[in-house]
Design a protein around this motif. Structure first.
Motif: not given
Ligand SMILES: NC(=O)c1ccc[n+]([C@@H]2O[C@H](COP(=O)([O-])OP(=O)(O)OC[C@H]3O[C@@H](n4cnc5c(N)ncnc54)[C@H](O)[C@@H]3O)[C@@H](O)[C@H]2O)c1
Length: 250
Positions: A19, A39, A158, A191, A193
């Motif tokens: 995202l 990141d 979570y 979504f 990932t």
């Molecule tokens: N994918 C889904 O279905 C979904 C749904 C609802 C909410 N979200 C939220 O969307 C956001 C992005 O999710 P995504 O699916 O792109 O996940 P992703 O795992 O692709 O990306 C998350 C990123 O956060 C970084 N990260 C993790 N811990 C960290 C830290 N301590 N400091 C800095 N960076 C850190 C990771 O290195 C990674 O690049 C998250 O907050 C997630 O909870 C995702």
């Protein structure tokens, strides 16, 4: 049609993720002038940074662990000094908790989710408030989840951390409304990932069945984030914008 973020500057955490990288790429198509891609894992950020530079965006990359409040302060201060201000912070960094019921979770499982998802968001809001209140027209966009609004089994840390992000957003919106900072949340549905790598396939299938429009993709969320980052949402604060393919309707 004019670009929604023309001349603005942004910081995106979790920028190496699905995202975060999609948001940064979309911001470039909407005229963002400068962006910090932050990141904890910078490996995947370099290619994105290069692409954005080719589009004329000034790009900085920062290794940032959002659980480190001092480092967050330093990053926002540095970005504001380098770019003149930070117009938008998108708090995207997040992790999922182990797929387990409460009695099988360790305290560390709980604390890890709280620390990245909730405390990390708190650090971002605090850093912006410390550096930029009264000085600017700033929009903070926090990425929560529909799991902060609806209860999920096997995901207590979570869900609780994301519910915390939603309420923290409301408090911060109230505290800083008079000082030029808007704070909103996007609550995505699922979504698929890397975040879901630890989930059993049958759990993902069950989750997909609950989305009337099916699973989303990062590109389904970037418009909502851009709206909240832009001046088009200038009278919107403390809001949780649900973008979930109908997941939370029933
Ligand atoms: N994918 C889904 O279905 C979904 C749904 C609802 C909410 N979200 C939220 O969307 C956001 C992005 O999710 P995504 O699916 O792109 O996940 P992703 O795992 O692709 O990306 C998350 C990123 O956060 C970084 N990260 C993790 N811990 C960290 C830290 N301590 N400091 C800095 N960076 C850190 C990771 O290195 C990674 O690049 C998250 O907050 C997630 O909870 C995702």
């Amino acid at each position: 049609m004019s670009a929604k973020l023309e001349g603005k500057t942004a910081v995106v955490t979790g920028a190496a993720g699905a995202l975060g990288s999609a948001v940064a790429a979309h911001f470039a198509t909407e005229g963002i002038q400068a962006i910090v891609l932050a990141d904890v894992n910078l490996d995947a950020v370099d290619a994105l940074a290069e692409t954005l530079r080719e589009q004329g965006v000034e790009v900085a990359t920062e290794r940032l662990d959002v659980t480190d409040g001092d480092a967050f302060d330093a990053m926002i201060h540095g970005a504001a000094t380098r770019f003149g201000t930070v117009d938008t912070l998108v708090n995207t960094a997040g992790i999922v908790s182990p797929n387990a019921r409460i009695h099988n979770l360790t305290t560390m499982d709980w604390e890890r989710s709280m620390s990245v998802n909730l405390t990390g968001t708190f650090h971002g809001i605090r850093a912006v408030a410390r550096a930029l209140r009264k000085k600017a027209n700033v929009s903070i966009v926090n990425i929560a989840s529909v799991s902060g609004l609806t209860a999920w089994t096997y995901a207590a840390p979570y869900c609780a951390s994301k519910a915390g992000v939603i309420h923290l957003t409301r408090v911060a919106a109230l505290e800083y409304a008079k000082e030029g900072i808007r704070v909103n949340t996007v609550c995505p549905g699922t979504f698929p990932t890397a975040l879901h790598d630890t989930l059993p396939a049958e759990a993902l299938t069950a989750i997909e069945a609950r989305h009337p429009l099916g699973f989303g993709a990062p590109a389904d969320l970037t418009g909502a984030v851009t709206f909240l980052a832009s001046d088009e949402s200038r009278w919107v604060t403390g809001h949780s914008l649900v973008v979930d393919g109908g997941y939370s309707l029933p």
